[in-house]
Design a protein around this motif. Structure first.
Motif, short mmCIF file in Angstrom:
data_model
loop_
_atom_site.label_atom_id
_atom_site.label_comp_id
_atom_site.label_asym_id
_atom_site.label_seq_id
_atom_site.Cartn_x
_atom_site.Cartn_y
_atom_site.Cartn_z
N GLN A 195 0.82 -1.21 0.00
CA GLN A 195 0.00 0.00 0.00
C GLN A 195 0.86 1.26 0.00
O GLN A 195 1.82 1.39 0.75
CB GLN A 195 -0.90 0.00 1.24
N ARG A 196 0.49 2.22 -0.83
CA ARG A 196 1.18 3.50 -0.89
C ARG A 196 0.77 4.36 0.30
O ARG A 196 -0.41 4.48 0.61
CB ARG A 196 0.83 4.22 -2.20
N THR A 197 1.74 4.96 0.96
CA THR A 197 1.46 5.80 2.12
C THR A 197 1.82 7.25 1.88
O THR A 197 1.33 8.13 2.57
CB THR A 197 2.24 5.31 3.35
N SER A 198 2.71 7.52 0.91
CA SER A 198 3.12 8.89 0.63
C SER A 198 3.68 8.98 -0.78
O SER A 198 4.14 7.98 -1.34
CB SER A 198 4.16 9.36 1.65
N ILE A 199 3.64 10.19 -1.32
CA ILE A 199 4.15 10.40 -2.67
C ILE A 199 4.73 11.80 -2.74
O ILE A 199 4.20 12.73 -2.14
CB ILE A 199 3.03 10.17 -3.71
N TYR A 200 5.86 11.93 -3.44
CA TYR A 200 6.53 13.23 -3.57
C TYR A 200 7.20 13.29 -4.93
O TYR A 200 7.88 12.35 -5.34
CB TYR A 200 7.59 13.39 -2.47
N GLN A 201 7.03 14.40 -5.66
CA GLN A 201 7.70 14.60 -6.93
C GLN A 201 8.79 15.64 -6.74
O GLN A 201 8.52 16.77 -6.31
CB GLN A 201 6.72 15.05 -8.01
N ASP A 202 10.04 15.26 -7.07
CA ASP A 202 11.16 16.17 -6.86
C ASP A 202 11.35 17.13 -8.03
O ASP A 202 10.61 17.08 -9.03
CB ASP A 202 12.44 15.41 -6.52
N GLU A 203 12.34 18.01 -7.91
CA GLU A 203 12.57 19.04 -8.93
C GLU A 203 13.03 18.45 -10.27
O GLU A 203 12.94 19.11 -11.30
CB GLU A 203 13.58 20.09 -8.43
N GLU A 204 13.50 17.22 -10.28
CA GLU A 204 13.87 16.53 -11.52
C GLU A 204 12.71 15.73 -12.08
O GLU A 204 12.89 14.94 -13.01
CB GLU A 204 15.08 15.63 -11.28
#
Length: 141
Positions: free
Chosen positions: A32-41
Protein backbone atom coordinates in the motif's frame (compact mmCIF):
# COMPACT_ATOMS: atom_id res chain seq x y z
CA UNK A 1 -0.24 -14.08 -10.78
CA UNK A 2 -0.35 -12.83 -14.36
CA UNK A 3 0.84 -9.42 -15.50
CA UNK A 4 -1.57 -6.65 -14.59
CA UNK A 5 -2.05 -3.16 -15.93
CA UNK A 6 -1.76 -0.65 -13.10
CA UNK A 7 -3.39 2.74 -12.83
CA UNK A 8 -4.88 4.66 -9.94
CA UNK A 9 -5.57 8.02 -8.49
CA UNK A 10 -3.32 8.76 -5.55
CA UNK A 11 -3.51 12.01 -3.61
CA UNK A 12 -1.14 13.02 -0.80
CA UNK A 13 0.40 16.28 0.39
CA UNK A 14 -1.53 18.26 -2.23
CA UNK A 15 -0.21 16.28 -5.20
CA UNK A 16 -2.76 14.44 -7.31
CA UNK A 17 -1.73 11.86 -9.91
CA UNK A 18 -4.40 10.28 -12.08
CA UNK A 19 -3.42 7.09 -13.92
CA UNK A 20 0.14 7.65 -12.78
CA UNK A 21 1.30 4.33 -14.15
CA UNK A 22 -1.26 3.89 -16.93
CA UNK A 23 0.20 1.41 -19.41
CA UNK A 24 2.94 0.36 -16.97
CA UNK A 25 2.96 -3.33 -16.11
CA UNK A 26 4.43 -5.19 -13.19
CA UNK A 27 4.46 -8.83 -12.10
CA UNK A 28 3.00 -8.26 -8.66
CA UNK A 29 1.08 -5.66 -6.75
CA UNK A 30 3.32 -3.79 -4.34
CA UNK A 31 2.48 -2.73 -0.77
CA UNK A 32 0.00 0.00 0.00
CA UNK A 33 1.18 3.50 -0.89
CA UNK A 34 1.46 5.80 2.12
CA UNK A 35 3.12 8.89 0.63
CA UNK A 36 4.15 10.40 -2.67
CA UNK A 37 6.53 13.23 -3.57
CA UNK A 38 7.70 14.60 -6.93
CA UNK A 39 11.16 16.17 -6.86
CA UNK A 40 12.57 19.04 -8.93
CA UNK A 41 13.87 16.53 -11.52
CA UNK A 42 10.28 15.23 -11.90
CA UNK A 43 11.14 11.85 -10.33
CA UNK A 44 8.27 10.50 -8.26
CA UNK A 45 9.18 8.99 -4.88
CA UNK A 46 6.62 6.64 -3.37
CA UNK A 47 6.59 5.50 0.25
CA UNK A 48 4.89 2.23 1.11
CA UNK A 49 3.62 0.43 4.17
CA UNK A 50 6.41 -2.11 4.72
CA UNK A 51 7.84 -2.05 1.19
CA UNK A 52 10.13 0.93 1.67
CA UNK A 53 10.75 3.55 -1.01
CA UNK A 54 10.05 3.25 -4.72
CA UNK A 55 11.01 5.66 -7.50
CA UNK A 56 9.24 6.27 -10.81
CA UNK A 57 10.88 8.16 -13.68
CA UNK A 58 8.06 9.50 -15.90
CA UNK A 59 10.48 10.30 -18.75
CA UNK A 60 11.73 6.72 -19.14
CA UNK A 61 8.65 5.10 -17.54
CA UNK A 62 11.05 3.08 -15.38
CA UNK A 63 10.05 2.04 -11.90
CA UNK A 64 12.71 1.13 -9.31
CA UNK A 65 12.37 -0.30 -5.85
CA UNK A 66 15.08 1.04 -3.52
CA UNK A 67 16.25 -2.29 -2.09
CA UNK A 68 18.02 -1.01 1.06
CA UNK A 69 14.66 0.39 2.22
CA UNK A 70 12.72 -2.88 1.97
CA UNK A 71 10.69 -3.51 5.12
CA UNK A 72 10.44 0.18 6.04
CA UNK A 73 7.02 1.63 6.76
CA UNK A 74 7.29 5.09 5.20
CA UNK A 75 4.88 7.59 6.77
CA UNK A 76 5.85 10.66 4.78
CA UNK A 77 8.31 12.02 2.19
CA UNK A 78 9.33 15.58 1.34
CA UNK A 79 12.24 17.29 -0.39
CA UNK A 80 15.15 18.96 1.37
CA UNK A 81 17.61 19.71 -1.43
CA UNK A 82 18.61 18.29 -4.83
CA UNK A 83 20.39 15.31 -3.32
CA UNK A 84 18.31 14.50 -0.22
CA UNK A 85 14.77 13.74 0.83
CA UNK A 86 13.37 13.86 4.35
CA UNK A 87 11.65 10.59 5.23
CA UNK A 88 9.48 9.77 8.23
CA UNK A 89 9.55 6.08 9.17
CA UNK A 90 6.71 4.88 11.38
CA UNK A 91 7.86 4.51 15.02
CA UNK A 92 11.54 4.79 13.98
CA UNK A 93 12.11 8.48 13.43
CA UNK A 94 12.86 11.04 10.76
CA UNK A 95 15.76 10.53 8.40
CA UNK A 96 17.59 12.28 5.60
CA UNK A 97 17.63 9.96 2.56
CA UNK A 98 20.46 10.38 0.06
CA UNK A 99 19.04 9.76 -3.43
CA UNK A 100 22.46 8.81 -4.83
CA UNK A 101 23.80 6.47 -2.12
CA UNK A 102 20.32 5.27 -1.04
CA UNK A 103 21.33 5.60 2.62
CA UNK A 104 19.54 7.06 5.63
CA UNK A 105 21.04 9.55 8.09
CA UNK A 106 18.96 10.13 11.25
CA UNK A 107 17.63 13.58 12.03
CA UNK A 108 17.63 14.24 15.78
CA UNK A 109 14.97 16.76 16.73
CA UNK A 110 16.30 18.99 19.54
CA UNK A 111 17.53 16.06 21.66
CA UNK A 112 16.98 12.32 22.16
CA UNK A 113 14.01 12.70 24.55
CA UNK A 114 12.11 15.09 22.23
CA UNK A 115 12.95 12.85 19.28
CA UNK A 116 11.57 9.81 21.13
CA UNK A 117 8.44 11.70 22.23
CA UNK A 118 7.65 12.83 18.69
CA UNK A 119 8.83 9.93 16.55
CA UNK A 120 8.81 6.69 18.52
CA UNK A 121 5.41 6.47 20.14
CA UNK A 122 3.38 4.60 17.51
CA UNK A 123 2.00 7.65 15.69
CA UNK A 124 2.67 8.90 12.18
CA UNK A 125 4.81 12.00 11.74
CA UNK A 126 4.19 13.82 8.47
CA UNK A 127 6.96 15.98 7.02
CA UNK A 128 6.43 18.88 4.63
CA UNK A 129 8.96 21.40 3.34
CA UNK A 130 6.83 24.54 3.40
CA UNK A 131 9.62 27.02 2.50
CA UNK A 132 13.21 26.48 1.28
CA UNK A 133 14.42 27.02 4.87
CA UNK A 134 11.72 25.30 6.95
CA UNK A 135 10.10 21.90 7.33
CA UNK A 136 6.86 21.20 9.18
CA UNK A 137 6.67 18.10 11.40
CA UNK A 138 3.02 17.20 11.87
CA UNK A 139 1.84 14.58 14.36
CA UNK A 140 -1.02 13.76 16.65
CA UNK A 141 -0.58 15.02 20.20
Amino acid sequence: MGRQRMGWIDKHQGNGYANLFGGFTRNRIWPQRTSIYQDEEQKIWIGTDGGGINKFNPDTRKFNHILPTWGDKVSSITGIDKRRLLISLFSKGIFFFDKETEEYQPLIIVNDSINTLLCQRGKNVNVLQNTPETVLLLSES
